[in-house]
Scaffold this motif. Structure first.
Motif, PDB file in Angstrom:
ATOM      1  N   ILE A   1       0.866  -1.184   0.000  1.00  8.90           N
ATOM      2  CA  ILE A   1       0.000   0.000   0.000  1.00  8.90           C
ATOM      3  C   ILE A   1       0.902   1.233   0.000  1.00  8.90           C
ATOM      4  CG2 ILE A   1      -1.939   1.178   1.117  1.00  8.90           C
ATOM      5  CD1 ILE A   1      -2.541  -1.498   2.554  1.00  8.90           C
ATOM      6  N   HIS A   2       1.172   1.764  -1.174  1.00  8.35           N
ATOM      7  CA  HIS A   2       2.250   2.731  -1.329  1.00  8.35           C
ATOM      8  C   HIS A   2       1.991   4.058  -0.622  1.00  8.35           C
ATOM      9  CE1 HIS A   2       3.129  -0.085  -4.670  1.00  8.35           C
ATOM     10  NE2 HIS A   2       4.365   0.156  -4.302  1.00  8.35           N
ATOM     11  N   PHE A   3       0.756   4.533  -0.614  1.00 11.65           N
ATOM     12  CA  PHE A   3       0.525   5.827   0.029  1.00 11.65           C
ATOM     13  C   PHE A   3       0.682   5.728   1.545  1.00 11.65           C
ATOM     14  CE2 PHE A   3      -3.677   3.964   0.349  1.00 11.65           C
ATOM     15  CZ  PHE A   3      -4.261   4.527   1.471  1.00 11.65           C
ATOM     16  N   LEU A   4       0.414   4.535   2.112  1.00 10.67           N
ATOM     17  CA  LEU A   4       0.662   4.343   3.535  1.00 10.67           C
ATOM     18  C   LEU A   4       2.147   4.126   3.819  1.00 10.67           C
ATOM     19  CD1 LEU A   4      -2.401   2.175   4.660  1.00 10.67           C
ATOM     20  CD2 LEU A   4      -1.998   4.619   5.028  1.00 10.67           C
ATOM     21  N   MET A   5       2.875   3.540   2.867  1.00  9.88           N
ATOM     22  CA  MET A   5       4.333   3.457   3.011  1.00  9.88           C
ATOM     23  C   MET A   5       4.933   4.855   3.101  1.00  9.88           C
ATOM     24  SD  MET A   5       5.527   0.539   0.324  1.00  9.88           S
ATOM     25  CE  MET A   5       4.833  -1.100   0.311  1.00  9.88           C
ATOM     26  N   TYR A   6       4.467   5.731   2.220  1.00 12.57           N
ATOM     27  CA  TYR A   6       4.909   7.131   2.255  1.00 12.57           C
ATOM     28  C   TYR A   6       4.638   7.724   3.633  1.00 12.57           C
ATOM     29  CZ  TYR A   6       3.727  12.077   2.205  1.00 12.57           C
ATOM     30  OH  TYR A   6       3.592  13.397   2.561  1.00 12.57           O
ATOM     31  N   HIS A   7       3.425   7.531   4.145  1.00 10.60           N
ATOM     32  CA  HIS A   7       3.062   8.095   5.444  1.00 10.60           C
ATOM     33  C   HIS A   7       3.980   7.573   6.544  1.00 10.60           C
ATOM     34  CE1 HIS A   7       0.567   9.577   8.741  1.00 10.60           C
ATOM     35  NE2 HIS A   7       0.661   8.371   9.278  1.00 10.60           N
ATOM     36  N   MET A   8       4.246   6.277   6.543  1.00 12.67           N
ATOM     37  CA  MET A   8       5.093   5.686   7.578  1.00 12.67           C
ATOM     38  C   MET A   8       6.498   6.265   7.552  1.00 12.67           C
ATOM     39  SD  MET A   8       3.713   1.765   7.203  1.00 12.67           S
ATOM     40  CE  MET A   8       5.335   1.164   7.527  1.00 12.67           C
ATOM     41  N   PHE A   9       7.076   6.409   6.369  1.00 12.49           N
ATOM     42  CA  PHE A   9       8.434   6.945   6.268  1.00 12.49           C
ATOM     43  C   PHE A   9       8.500   8.400   6.731  1.00 12.49           C
ATOM     44  CE2 PHE A   9       9.189   3.516   2.995  1.00 12.49           C
ATOM     45  CZ  PHE A   9      10.122   2.829   3.759  1.00 12.49           C
ATOM     46  N   ILE A  10       7.495   9.182   6.387  1.00 11.36           N
ATOM     47  CA  ILE A  10       7.469  10.588   6.819  1.00 11.36           C
ATOM     48  C   ILE A  10       7.325  10.678   8.328  1.00 11.36           C
ATOM     49  CG2 ILE A  10       6.208  12.769   6.678  1.00 11.36           C
ATOM     50  CD1 ILE A  10       7.886  12.068   4.208  1.00 11.36           C
ATOM     51  N   MET A  11       6.492   9.830   8.910  1.00 15.27           N
ATOM     52  CA  MET A  11       6.317   9.847  10.368  1.00 15.27           C
ATOM     53  C   MET A  11       7.602   9.425  11.078  1.00 15.27           C
ATOM     54  SD  MET A  11       3.324  11.070  10.938  1.00 15.27           S
ATOM     55  CE  MET A  11       3.560  12.042   9.435  1.00 15.27           C
ATOM     56  N   LEU A  12       8.285   8.418  10.559  1.00 16.06           N
ATOM     57  CA  LEU A  12       9.550   8.000  11.163  1.00 16.06           C
ATOM     58  C   LEU A  12      10.588   9.112  11.070  1.00 16.06           C
ATOM     59  CD1 LEU A  12       9.793   4.294   9.959  1.00 16.06           C
ATOM     60  CD2 LEU A  12       9.536   5.101  12.315  1.00 16.06           C
ATOM     61  N   PHE A  13      10.609   9.808   9.947  1.00 16.91           N
ATOM     62  CA  PHE A  13      11.516  10.946   9.797  1.00 16.91           C
ATOM     63  C   PHE A  13      11.188  12.012  10.841  1.00 16.91           C
ATOM     64  CE2 PHE A  13      12.545  15.096   7.845  1.00 16.91           C
ATOM     65  CZ  PHE A  13      13.922  14.925   7.694  1.00 16.91           C
ATOM     66  N   GLY A  14       9.903  12.270  11.042  1.00 14.78           N
ATOM     67  CA  GLY A  14       9.492  13.240  12.053  1.00 14.78           C
ATOM     68  C   GLY A  14       9.904  12.799  13.448  1.00 14.78           C
ATOM     69  N   GLU A  15       9.754  11.523  13.757  1.00 13.09           N
ATOM     70  CA  GLU A  15      10.158  11.020  15.072  1.00 13.09           C
ATOM     71  C   GLU A  15      11.652  11.187  15.301  1.00 13.09           C
ATOM     72  OE1 GLU A  15       8.208  10.291  17.366  1.00 13.09           O
ATOM     73  OE2 GLU A  15       6.289   9.895  16.379  1.00 13.09           O
ATOM     74  N   PHE A  16      12.443  11.002  14.251  1.00 10.98           N
ATOM     75  CA  PHE A  16      13.890  11.140  14.384  1.00 10.98           C
ATOM     76  C   PHE A  16      14.316  12.599  14.579  1.00 10.98           C
ATOM     77  CE2 PHE A  16      14.723   7.007  11.844  1.00 10.98           C
ATOM     78  CZ  PHE A  16      14.443   6.272  12.982  1.00 10.98           C
ATOM     79  N   LEU A  17      13.417  13.531  14.298  1.00  7.34           N
ATOM     80  CA  LEU A  17      13.722  14.946  14.522  1.00  7.34           C
ATOM     81  C   LEU A  17      13.224  15.446  15.879  1.00  7.34           C
ATOM     82  CD1 LEU A  17      12.956  16.591  11.049  1.00  7.34           C
ATOM     83  CD2 LEU A  17      15.194  16.239  12.111  1.00  7.34           C
ATOM     84  N   MET A  18      12.586  14.577  16.657  1.00  6.30           N
ATOM     85  CA  MET A  18      11.968  15.029  17.899  1.00  6.30           C
ATOM     86  C   MET A  18      12.975  15.565  18.908  1.00  6.30           C
ATOM     87  SD  MET A  18       8.688  14.944  17.886  1.00  6.30           S
ATOM     88  CE  MET A  18       8.138  14.749  19.562  1.00  6.30           C
ATOM     89  N   ALA A  19      14.153  14.971  18.985  1.00  7.32           N
ATOM     90  CA  ALA A  19      15.159  15.450  19.944  1.00  7.32           C
ATOM     91  C   ALA A  19      15.548  16.892  19.643  1.00  7.32           C
ATOM     92  CB  ALA A  19      16.392  14.553  19.905  1.00  7.32           C
ATOM     93  N   PHE A  20      15.534  17.248  18.364  1.00  4.76           N
ATOM     94  CA  PHE A  20      15.832  18.631  17.981  1.00  4.76           C
ATOM     95  C   PHE A  20      14.597  19.513  18.082  1.00  4.76           C
ATOM     96  CE2 PHE A  20      15.579  21.819  14.561  1.00  4.76           C
ATOM     97  CZ  PHE A  20      16.608  22.657  14.949  1.00  4.76           C
ATOM     98  N   PHE A  21      13.530  19.073  17.450  1.00  8.31           N
ATOM     99  CA  PHE A  21      12.342  19.903  17.294  1.00  8.31           C
ATOM    100  C   PHE A  21      11.606  20.126  18.610  1.00  8.31           C
ATOM    101  CE2 PHE A  21       7.710  19.992  16.454  1.00  8.31           C
ATOM    102  CZ  PHE A  21       7.633  21.217  15.806  1.00  8.31           C
ATOM    103  N   ALA A  22      11.397  19.050  19.383  1.00  4.70           N
ATOM    104  CA  ALA A  22      10.549  19.136  20.573  1.00  4.70           C
ATOM    105  C   ALA A  22      11.325  19.354  21.863  1.00  4.70           C
ATOM    106  CB  ALA A  22       9.717  17.862  20.704  1.00  4.70           C
ATOM    107  N   VAL A  23      12.661  19.213  21.812  1.00  2.00           N
ATOM    108  CA  VAL A  23      13.461  19.372  23.034  1.00  2.00           C
ATOM    109  C   VAL A  23      14.477  20.501  22.892  1.00  2.00           C
ATOM    110  CG1 VAL A  23      15.008  18.239  24.680  1.00  2.00           C
ATOM    111  CG2 VAL A  23      13.182  16.919  23.575  1.00  2.00           C
ATOM    112  N   TRP A  24      15.380  20.364  21.922  1.00  2.00           N
ATOM    113  CA  TRP A  24      16.465  21.345  21.809  1.00  2.00           C
ATOM    114  C   TRP A  24      15.935  22.755  21.557  1.00  2.00           C
ATOM    115  CZ3 TRP A  24      18.314  24.900  18.364  1.00  2.00           C
ATOM    116  CH2 TRP A  24      19.592  25.413  18.612  1.00  2.00           C
ATOM    117  N   THR A  25      14.978  22.886  20.650  1.00  2.00           N
ATOM    118  CA  THR A  25      14.510  24.230  20.273  1.00  2.00           C
ATOM    119  C   THR A  25      13.928  24.995  21.448  1.00  2.00           C
ATOM    120  OG1 THR A  25      12.359  23.320  19.618  1.00  2.00           O
ATOM    121  CG2 THR A  25      14.003  23.619  17.873  1.00  2.00           C
ATOM    122  N   VAL A  26      13.325  24.294  22.402  1.00  3.87           N
ATOM    123  CA  VAL A  26      12.635  24.983  23.503  1.00  3.87           C
ATOM    124  C   VAL A  26      13.405  24.963  24.816  1.00  3.87           C
ATOM    125  CG1 VAL A  26      10.312  24.731  22.568  1.00  3.87           C
ATOM    126  CG2 VAL A  26      11.295  22.864  23.918  1.00  3.87           C
TER     127      VAL A  26
END
Length: 260
Positions: A172-197
């Motif tokens: 299911i390709h459109f859900l594959m896209y969604h999963m990869f984008i969400m994982l990318f977002g999770e990998f940015l959490m240490a910067f986005f949700a912690v470091w920035t604030v």
């Protein structure tokens, strides 16, 4: 002025109450972005879907963050369901994130604050630290949480694994896209949700960074009113702009570090 003295100077308890409209907004704010991104991805417009996926991630983070502090205006069962469903869609155990976030408030930027580890890093180090941050969040929950947190985390991780298996098995390709984008977002959490604030706030961890300027807070869905959140974590996000006004009026000399 210490943390307790700051709290005493600001009226805030009335802001915990949500109207029906506000409750509906806080519990459904992520849905339009999710559905628009899925429709675009389904038709193969992945680049057009990307900003909507980003706004889904941000608004879902707002939704679960309110859930961590019982600030969605719903009961325990509906709050649990919100955290569970967003775990599957965001590709991480939200109850594991909750466990570490509650500890973050209790042990803010100390050795016991595993969520806040990236706050003392350089910005690029916080980005590179992202995958380790997500692993640590789950590992610390496994090591230190009670049985209920561990059970919820395992339910969510098993559900995510089943979701991934189904998506890849049926291609299911459109859900594959969604999963990869969400994982990318999770990998940015240490910067986005912690470091920035939290970077450069170790001298007074309770006074996190915050954001002023209406357009900045509109595009970030009020998620950078972080000083306000740390001082009054029970206040729902939708009420943080009003809380910020009250803090500015009651404490005009309070030094505030801006997020961006």
């Amino acid at each position: 002025m210490n943390h307790l003295e700051l709290i005493r100077k600001v009226e805030w308890k009335d802001l915990r109450n949500l109207s029906v409209k506000e409750m509906l907004i806080e519990n459904n704010i992520s849905l339009p972005w999710f559905f628009i991104s899925m429709v675009l991805a389904y038709h193969g417009y992945y680049w057009l879907a990307l900003p909507f996926s980003g706004f889904y991630f941000l608004t879902a983070l707002r939704q679960v963050h309110n859930g961590f502090h019982n600030a969605l205006g719903t009961g325990k069962s509906l709050t649990w369901l919100s955290l569970y469903l967003n775990s599957i869609l965001m590709m991480t155990s939200i109850h594991a994130v909750k466990f570490n976030h509650i500890r973050h408030h209790k042990f803010c930027l100390s050795e016991e604050d595993y969520e806040g580890k990236s706050a003392s890093m350089k910005w690029y180090e916080a980005i590179l630290y992202g995958p380790k941050h997500m692993f640590l969040i789950h590992w610390i929950t496994f090591k230190k949480a009670n049985k209920q947190y561990k059970r919820n985390m395992m339910i969510e991780l098993i559900s995510i694994a089943a979701f991934m298996f189904t998506v890849f098995y049926f291609q299911i390709h459109f859900l594959m896209y969604h999963m990869f984008i969400m994982l990318f977002g999770e990998f940015l959490m240490a910067f986005f949700a912690v470091w920035t604030v939290h970077h450069d706030t170790h001298e007074n961890p309770s006074i996190a960074r915050t954001q002023r300027g209406s357009w900045k807070n509109k595009i970030t869905f009020s998620m950078f009113y972080h000083m306000e959140h740390h001082l009054f974590p029970a206040v729902p996000t939708i009420k943080l702009p009003e809380l910020a006004e009250r803090i500015d009026k009651a404490l005009p000399d309070l030094e505030k570090k801006e997020t961006f």
